[in-house]
Enzyme design. Sequence first.
Site, mmCIF file in Angstrom:
data_model
loop_
_atom_site.group_PDB
_atom_site.id
_atom_site.type_symbol
_atom_site.label_atom_id
_atom_site.label_comp_id
_atom_site.label_asym_id
_atom_site.label_seq_id
_atom_site.Cartn_x
_atom_site.Cartn_y
_atom_site.Cartn_z
ATOM 1 N N GLU A 1 -6.091 6.755 2.022
ATOM 2 C CA GLU A 1 -6.978 5.596 1.995
ATOM 3 C C GLU A 1 -6.649 4.673 3.166
ATOM 4 O O GLU A 1 -5.463 4.409 3.399
ATOM 5 C CB GLU A 1 -6.816 4.811 0.686
ATOM 6 C CG GLU A 1 -7.815 3.667 0.599
ATOM 7 C CD GLU A 1 -7.705 2.853 -0.691
ATOM 8 O OE1 GLU A 1 -6.814 3.119 -1.520
ATOM 9 O OE2 GLU A 1 -8.521 1.950 -0.847
ATOM 10 N N HIS B 1 -1.437 -0.915 -12.286
ATOM 11 C CA HIS B 1 -2.570 -1.031 -11.356
ATOM 12 C C HIS B 1 -3.022 0.346 -10.871
ATOM 13 O O HIS B 1 -4.200 0.693 -10.964
ATOM 14 C CB HIS B 1 -2.167 -1.923 -10.183
ATOM 15 C CG HIS B 1 -3.216 -2.067 -9.125
ATOM 16 N ND1 HIS B 1 -4.074 -3.147 -9.079
ATOM 17 C CD2 HIS B 1 -3.557 -1.277 -8.078
ATOM 18 C CE1 HIS B 1 -4.890 -3.012 -8.044
ATOM 19 N NE2 HIS B 1 -4.595 -1.882 -7.419
ATOM 20 N N GLU B 2 -2.083 1.120 -10.372
ATOM 21 C CA GLU B 2 -2.461 2.425 -9.821
ATOM 22 C C GLU B 2 -2.966 3.348 -10.938
ATOM 23 O O GLU B 2 -3.910 4.103 -10.741
ATOM 24 C CB GLU B 2 -1.298 3.074 -9.068
ATOM 25 C CG GLU B 2 -0.663 2.204 -7.972
ATOM 26 C CD GLU B 2 -1.645 1.582 -6.985
ATOM 27 O OE1 GLU B 2 -2.771 2.103 -6.833
ATOM 28 O OE2 GLU B 2 -1.293 0.559 -6.360
HETATM 29 N N1 BES Z 1 -5.558 1.447 -3.080
HETATM 30 C C1 BES Z 1 -4.462 0.576 -2.858
HETATM 31 C C2 BES Z 1 -3.515 1.065 -1.822
HETATM 32 C C3 BES Z 1 -4.015 0.941 -0.409
HETATM 33 C C4 BES Z 1 -4.174 -0.276 0.154
HETATM 34 C C5 BES Z 1 -4.304 2.024 0.345
HETATM 35 C C6 BES Z 1 -4.611 -0.382 1.462
HETATM 36 C C7 BES Z 1 -4.749 1.918 1.630
HETATM 37 C C8 BES Z 1 -4.896 0.712 2.206
HETATM 38 C C9 BES Z 1 -3.662 0.350 -4.130
HETATM 39 O O1 BES Z 1 -4.354 0.554 -5.299
HETATM 40 C C10 BES Z 1 -3.244 -1.081 -4.131
HETATM 41 O O2 BES Z 1 -4.079 -1.917 -4.253
HETATM 42 N N2 BES Z 1 -1.959 -1.345 -3.968
HETATM 43 C C11 BES Z 1 -1.425 -2.663 -3.840
HETATM 44 C C12 BES Z 1 -0.642 -3.093 -5.024
HETATM 45 C C13 BES Z 1 -1.491 -3.593 -6.144
HETATM 46 C C14 BES Z 1 -0.684 -3.924 -7.371
HETATM 47 C C15 BES Z 1 -2.315 -4.799 -5.775
HETATM 48 C C16 BES Z 1 -0.531 -2.632 -2.628
HETATM 49 O O3 BES Z 1 -0.263 -1.548 -2.132
HETATM 50 O O4 BES Z 1 -0.121 -3.685 -2.168
HETATM 51 ZN ZN ZN Z 2 -5.600 -0.994 -5.916
#
Ligand code: BES
Ligand code: ZN
Length: 879
Positions: free
Chosen positions: A127, A304-305
């Site tokens: 992603e 979250h994930e």
């Molecule tokens: N989908 C994201 C991870 C991501 C973010 C992939 C940006 C590629 C680019 C994941 O679900 C996410 O949001 N992770 C957060 C933590 C969450 C608890 C808010 C993160 O990685 O900071």
């Molecule tokens: Zn997320």
Amino acid sequence: MRTETPQTLKLAEYRQSDFLIPRVALDIALDPHATRVRATLEIEPNPAGRVDVPLALDGDDLVPVAVALDGEPLDPQTFTANADGLVIHQPPRRPFTLTVETRLDPTANTKLMGLYRSRGVYCTQCEPEGFRRITYFLDRPDVLSIYETRIEADAAEAPTLLGNGNLVASGPVGDGTRHYALWHDPHPKPTYLFALVGGSLAKISKPFTTMTGREVEIAVHVEPGKEGRAGYALDALERSMRWDEEVFGREYDLDVFNIVAVSDFNMGAMENKGLNIFNDKYVLASPETATDTDYANIEAIVAHEYFHNWTGNRITCRDWFQLCLKEGLTVYRDQEFSSDMRSRPVHRIAEVRALRLRQFAEDAGPLAHPVRPSEYREINNFYTATVYEKGAEVIRMLRTLVGEEAFAAGMDLFFARCDNAAATVEDFLACFAEASGRDLEHFALWYAQAGTPRLAVTGRWDEAAKTYRLDFAQSIPPTPGQPTKRPALVPIRLGLVAEDGREIPATSPRLREDGVFVLDRASDSLVLENVPVRPVPSVLRGFSAPVRVSRDLSEADLLTLLRHDPDPFNRWQSAQTVAIRLLTRAAVDGTLAEEAVRAYADALAAFLDAEGEADPAFAALVLALPGEPDVAQDIGSDVDPDAIHTARERMRALVGGALAPRLAVLRERLASRAPYAPDAASAGRRALRNGALDLIAAADPAAGIVAAADQYDGADNMTDRLAALGVAAHTPPTPRREEMLADFRSRFDGEPLVLDKWFALQATMPEAGTLERVERLMADPAFSLSNPNRVGALIGAFALSNPTQFHRPDGAGYAFVADKVTALDATNPQTAARVLTAFNTWRTMEPGRRAKAETTLRTIADRPSLSRDVSDIVGRMLG
Ligand code: BES
Ligand code: ZN
């Protein structure tokens, strides 16, 4: 050849893909430098797309080896393949099979996007646009495919081989020096959810029985030797799965769920289907190495994930403009989960603090954008506090607006209607409009309009008529590209509190039964009846909308709310409002109103005596002064961070002095004799105890460092040890302080995640020598510019969390950060761009600093060969 990627992508220009790829088989032979990827794509024209157009597959840094169509090598005249893409000029008008072989070097991949190696473990991050660094594909979220992945590797180097979906087969290859695993994922998904892992990993697991009785294996994989630190994450996963069944009716849909922890990761964690990949700092925890905050973060991020499995994976996004559809909604879901697992009011306050610190600042600066942006140059720069945190607030407002029942019905409708589809914000809102019978047109403006509404509230009691009139006025400052704004739809939860503390059951035909007034124009009034005594109004209870409020309440009235408001959020908020007023005045005029500080401290004392021990976590929040950034935001322009720091230190000393005897007693009473446990109640007691220590040290640094050293030496857990070290680090320079820092360094040698706390603590010391200290620390053998956690702990913490030293009046803080950003940009642009956002507030600084920041930003902008990530941020920053 990249087919003319436009500079700026626009939401309004969305077009369906001309081709679909219903199935894909990947055969990946892992090798440190020459990994071979063979992709077999079943491609067909999209009946809804254009005919007779070329097929343009995305690529990024790829080396094409072979291309075949329906098994026949393709005539080189008929296609173009290079690092950035593969174009077939005249593809068949029927379904066909394309086989493409590429070769890549995972070890050389420093961007940590696509397939790379982290401490020898092969892993992926796709992603938003990393899959195109693995093979040529339609790398966009609205193309859904069923994947079969064969992974092959050296059996000694990578005994564990994991993919999306369920394991179909595995075994040795040839003489057994190599082996393979075959994974099949029955759920159609976009490229960004693809993942694989190969390496030497230790596993802990347990069975999970779903709500319909299916058996699932849930597992966490970590570096061998770290299994003992993975248990909390595994338990958090189990709680998340149960909670999603009970609260949202969502069941898991594969036979296995794997979490893998890796050390080099740009983000926190990633929701790949059935194979979540985590930054190890959000998996590994033991009492000796992790703080209460770490435990809470692990629980929240695991949840979250996992929750993305439905909000993001089963229902995905049509395009990246819809990012909030999965992220805002999933943050809302993880917040609700954490609130159920811990204390709801305490968690709500923490959410709002984070929102104000990051999102309000973003919304007030040059990077402001709507929750659903209408254009972008680099999507990586839109994983922002606005998309995430404000996106979650918008969902919360939606629930407030339509009510509990319609909200639940709307969610059910969304899950049923959009399953296995790539949806939009409109699709989502339509479900709630249908479930509630409401027109959500005006509400939808929250997705399109940037900027934080300012809400002014004034009130008047009419003694004769026994009515109370509230006047509301809202305005939204301009943001980049949006010079004028429409009034927002603001749900305001409110009530009236009598001076003796009783809630006055006032009524109005315009006030909903649940105490919500919906403001839908620039200004409006609400007249409440049956108000026999002078009340203190409590507005925006529970922070019912993401707005900035100013109210005409006296400090005495605010302190009445601290004492009596039935809404815990507003109790906390009232104390914060008083403190911010005092701090702002002190920072601007240079004089602290000591009389008013005493009244504030007296109110805190009364509060502590009455209920400090009843809810220590809440008390710790009430006791904590607003942060320096809160004051800077309140001042808004011509900010002098030194003046704010000085004002806050003086106020801390005064409050600490006034409360010291009580705080000492409280520390005694809250001391724990039981072994460490990470539950919310125990964490709350530690938070109050450590908050008390901090205030004691503010009033009397000499006594403070003695108490801190004492706690440091006797601590049996990282929360107390780090809190003590933090208190010591914030006392004036002494040998004792440096000895404690040195002790921590040697005590945790070989523990990178713990040393990150040591880096961050020193990077945020608010004193003149800090920049030189940070420069010294960059030479520590534990530091590395190629690990995002180390960079975040040292450079990120300095830039983003040390206002006085980053904003040094001589500009040295700016120059240092700019230098590191440009160095990082060459290897990991995403991390470089994130650090650069620290300049977000530059226009609000006083003229001297503003000029220095601008010069620094221009120097960055003028450099040749900036990444798109950094050039996008610096361009908007100056724009
Ligand atoms: N989908 C994201 C991870 C991501 C973010 C992939 C940006 C590629 C680019 C994941 O679900 C996410 O949001 N992770 C957060 C933590 C969450 C608890 C808010 C993160 O990685 O900071
Ligand atoms: Zn997320």
